[in-house]
Design an enzyme around this catalytic site. Structure first.
Site, PDB file in Angstrom:
ATOM      1  N   HIS A  22      20.724  21.650 -17.467  1.00  0.00           N
ATOM      2  CA  HIS A  22      20.105  20.318 -17.653  1.00  0.00           C
ATOM      3  C   HIS A  22      18.623  20.522 -17.961  1.00  0.00           C
ATOM      4  CE1 HIS A  22      19.651  15.867 -16.394  1.00  0.00           C
ATOM      5  NE2 HIS A  22      18.492  16.261 -16.918  1.00  0.00           N
ATOM      6  N   HIS A  24      15.099  19.290 -20.567  1.00  0.00           N
ATOM      7  CA  HIS A  24      14.421  18.470 -21.580  1.00  0.00           C
ATOM      8  C   HIS A  24      13.461  19.354 -22.364  1.00  0.00           C
ATOM      9  CE1 HIS A  24      15.932  14.737 -19.779  1.00  0.00           C
ATOM     10  NE2 HIS A  24      15.801  15.396 -18.640  1.00  0.00           N
ATOM     11  N   ARG A  26      12.246  18.112 -25.482  1.00  0.00           N
ATOM     12  CA  ARG A  26      11.505  17.207 -26.374  1.00  0.00           C
ATOM     13  C   ARG A  26      11.581  17.732 -27.823  1.00  0.00           C
ATOM     14  NH1 ARG A  26      12.036  14.176 -21.883  1.00  0.00           N
ATOM     15  NH2 ARG A  26      10.287  14.313 -20.429  1.00  0.00           N
ATOM     16  N   ASN A  50      17.561  12.711 -24.857  1.00  0.00           N
ATOM     17  CA  ASN A  50      16.744  11.474 -24.730  1.00  0.00           C
ATOM     18  C   ASN A  50      15.413  11.594 -25.454  1.00  0.00           C
ATOM     19  OD1 ASN A  50      15.840  13.307 -22.728  1.00  0.00           O
ATOM     20  ND2 ASN A  50      15.112  11.664 -21.398  1.00  0.00           N
ATOM     21  N   LYS A 108      26.007  12.438 -22.942  1.00  0.00           N
ATOM     22  CA  LYS A 108      25.204  12.069 -21.784  1.00  0.00           C
ATOM     23  C   LYS A 108      25.142  10.555 -21.590  1.00  0.00           C
ATOM     24  CE  LYS A 108      22.266  12.578 -18.448  1.00  0.00           C
ATOM     25  NZ  LYS A 108      20.980  13.226 -18.278  1.00  0.00           N
ATOM     26  N   HIS A 145      23.673  10.470 -15.667  1.00  0.00           N
ATOM     27  CA  HIS A 145      22.511  10.147 -14.816  1.00  0.00           C
ATOM     28  C   HIS A 145      23.028   9.091 -13.851  1.00  0.00           C
ATOM     29  CE1 HIS A 145      18.146   9.485 -13.845  1.00  0.00           C
ATOM     30  NE2 HIS A 145      18.726   8.437 -13.315  1.00  0.00           N
ATOM     31  N   HIS A 183      21.711  16.239 -11.750  1.00  0.00           N
ATOM     32  CA  HIS A 183      20.581  16.238 -10.798  1.00  0.00           C
ATOM     33  C   HIS A 183      20.849  15.402  -9.536  1.00  0.00           C
ATOM     34  CE1 HIS A 183      19.737  12.506 -12.881  1.00  0.00           C
ATOM     35  NE2 HIS A 183      18.989  13.010 -13.832  1.00  0.00           N
ATOM     36  N   LEU A 228      13.006  11.149 -11.421  1.00  0.00           N
ATOM     37  CA  LEU A 228      14.182  10.331 -11.141  1.00  0.00           C
ATOM     38  C   LEU A 228      15.434  11.189 -11.258  1.00  0.00           C
ATOM     39  CD1 LEU A 228      13.188   7.044 -12.975  1.00  0.00           C
ATOM     40  CD2 LEU A 228      13.479   7.363 -10.508  1.00  0.00           C
ATOM     41  N   ASP A 256      16.350  20.220 -14.862  1.00  0.00           N
ATOM     42  CA  ASP A 256      15.783  18.920 -15.225  1.00  0.00           C
ATOM     43  C   ASP A 256      14.286  19.037 -15.486  1.00  0.00           C
ATOM     44  OD1 ASP A 256      15.763  16.230 -15.870  1.00  0.00           O
ATOM     45  OD2 ASP A 256      15.658  15.533 -13.792  1.00  0.00           O
ATOM     46  N   HIS A 260       5.891  15.960 -19.370  1.00  0.00           N
ATOM     47  CA  HIS A 260       5.121  14.771 -19.742  1.00  0.00           C
ATOM     48  C   HIS A 260       3.668  15.209 -19.759  1.00  0.00           C
ATOM     49  CE1 HIS A 260       8.325  11.724 -19.272  1.00  0.00           C
ATOM     50  NE2 HIS A 260       8.767  12.491 -18.286  1.00  0.00           N
ATOM     51  N   ALA A 272       8.242   9.472 -15.017  1.00  0.00           N
ATOM     52  CA  ALA A 272       9.098  10.255 -14.112  1.00  0.00           C
ATOM     53  C   ALA A 272       9.451  11.584 -14.763  1.00  0.00           C
ATOM     54  CB  ALA A 272      10.378   9.482 -13.814  1.00  0.00           C
TER      55      ALA A 272
HETATM   56  N1  LIG Z   1      14.207  13.360 -14.452  1.00  0.00           N
HETATM   57  C1  LIG Z   1      13.183  12.633 -14.834  1.00  0.00           C
HETATM   58  O1  LIG Z   1      12.465  12.119 -13.981  1.00  0.00           O
HETATM   59  N2  LIG Z   1      12.880  12.426 -16.143  1.00  0.00           N
HETATM   60  C2  LIG Z   1      13.655  12.830 -17.290  1.00  0.00           C
HETATM   61  C3  LIG Z   1      14.835  11.949 -17.515  1.00  0.00           C
HETATM   62  C4  LIG Z   1      15.989  12.187 -16.574  1.00  0.00           C
HETATM   63  O2  LIG Z   1      16.532  13.305 -16.491  1.00  0.00           O
HETATM   64  O3  LIG Z   1      16.409  11.243 -15.887  1.00  0.00           O
HETATM   65  C5  LIG Z   1      12.749  12.809 -18.519  1.00  0.00           C
HETATM   66  O4  LIG Z   1      13.277  12.841 -19.639  1.00  0.00           O
HETATM   67  O5  LIG Z   1      11.522  12.802 -18.382  1.00  0.00           O
HETATM   68 ZN   LIG Z   2      16.856  15.048 -16.999  1.00  0.00          ZN
HETATM   69 ZN   LIG Z   3      18.377  11.823 -15.442  1.00  0.00          ZN
END
Ligand SMILES: NC(=O)N[C@@H](CC(=O)O)C(=O)O
Ligand SMILES: [Zn+2]
Ligand SMILES: [Zn+2]
Length: 352
Positions: A22, A24, A26, A50, A108, A145, A183, A228, A256, A260, A272
């Site tokens: 899992h 991200h 970007r 996402n 997802k 999620h 998560h 989150l 996860d 940011h 988040a």
């Molecule tokens: N986990 C998070 O708090 N943020 C994730 C989105 C997600 O996995 O829910 C994100 O894309 O920033």
């Molecule tokens: Zn995530």
């Molecule tokens: Zn999530």
């Protein structure tokens, strides 16, 4: 796994190279900044869809995969495992196209409004039943999620309520659907995944193994600990550690890691997500070491995920050593910076 120890203290462990189930990454310059951190440790990762706009079609996912491979520094080995973002309008045909591509490994669910970039997510899962049936039929895993978005439900209860309101009815209707509860953060989710019938698994982040919700409020509000689903109380953290070190193959690693920019986190309405890609395996090693269960790290990090996704395990190895080092305060992120979790802190384990 090989373990190197002096007296009763383990000083180094070598495991099959892990994967991150899992992640991200970007896009564009941010992708280029974060990808080497993951590729340094992990052989593969399930790449979350996402983006803005979200990755909703096979064509988009394959194009995103090419951008990831193009951003990989020369000499690094890494395989992105692509996913689709489910919307109310995703068609069963799109699922079959994704499956036939051989490069898209999951779909997802973002309940609309639940988390970062979830606006295009699903408003009512019943609208997606023909699509979910196609997934069930072709063995496409459904990544969830798992939080309700009902504003009358307390933020800290949204995962537990999701099990009753969404997960159980869905799995009663689609008993053959392969589901990953992403998560997980609560004892209820860990219990559900342990005891439910059918094909179900869960990913667990390093930060949910190491911290409880006090961390967000220690000496003031600390936005870099906000993600989150939000960190929960200590009893839940202990239940997650138990699940992770249990050797039950339904529980495996998913960082996860969610970059940011510093300014988007240190903000009146901060985003988040915790950034852990640089030091993920070091954090997991710390969590397993604290629990006296370093011998259980390899299954969790390197073996159980591939088994669930029906992929071979990685052939190469990763060594972690007990060495203290200091996490940088900030890391470059495109033309800004990201504040990693544990910024400025001393960590006890290091990837060799
Ligand atoms: N986990 C998070 O708090 N943020 C994730 C989105 C997600 O996995 O829910 C994100 O894309 O920033
Ligand atoms: Zn995530
Ligand atoms: Zn999530």
């Amino acid at each position: 796994m090989s373990v190197n120890q002096s007296s009763s203290v383990v000083n180094s462990i070598t495991i099959t190279r892990p994967d991150d189930w899992h992640l991200h990454l970007r896009d564009d310059e941010v992708l280029a900044s974060v990808l080497p951190h993951t590729a340094r440790q992990f052989g593969r990762a399930i790449v979350m869809p996402n983006l803005k706009p979200p990755v909703t079609t096979t064509a988009q996912a394959l194009a995103y995969r090419e951008r990831i491979l193009a951003a990989l520094p020369a000499g690094m080995q890494f395989e992105p495992l692509m996913t689709l973002y489910l919307t109310n309008n995703t068609s069963p045909d799109e699922i079959r196209r994704a499956k036939d591509s051989g490069l898209i490994h999951a779909v997802k669910l973002y309940p609309a409004g639940a988390t970062t970039n979830s606006d295009a997510g699903v408003t009512d899962l019943r609208l997606c039943y023909p699509t979910l049936e196609a997934m069930q039929e072709c063995g496409m895993p459904f990544l969830v999620h798992g939080e309700v978005t009902d504003p009358t439900v307390d933020l800290f209860d949204r995962e537990a309520v999701f099990i009753e309101r969404v997960m159980q009815p869905l799995r009663a209707d689609m008993p053959e659907l392969k589901v990953v509860f992403e998560h997980i953060t609560t004892a209820q989710a860990a219990d559900y995944v342990r005891t439910a019938s059918g094909q179900i698994a869960a990913t667990i982040t390093a930060h949910h193994l190491l911290y409880n919700r006090n961390e967000i409020f220690k000496g003031g509000i600390r936005p870099h600990y906000y993600c989150l689903p939000v960190l929960k109380r200590e009893t839940h953290r202990l239940a997650l550690v138990d699940a992770a070190i249990s050797g039950n193959p339904r529980f495996f690693l998913g960082t996860d890691s969610a970059p940011h920019a510093k300014g988007a986190k240190e903000n009146a309405c901060g985003c988040a997500g915790c950034y852990t890609a640089l030091h993920a395996m070091e954090l997991y090693a710390q969590a397993f070491d604290q629990a006296g269960a370093l011998d259980k790290l390899e299954g969790f990090a390197s073996l159980f995920g591939p088994a669930f996704y029906q992929l071979p395990v990685n052939l190469d190895k990763l060594t972690l050593q007990r060495t203290s080092w200091t996490m940088p305060e900030e890391l470059p992120l495109a033309n800004a910076t990201v504040v990693p979790l544990n910024a400025g802190e001393t960590l006890q384990w290091k990837v060799a």
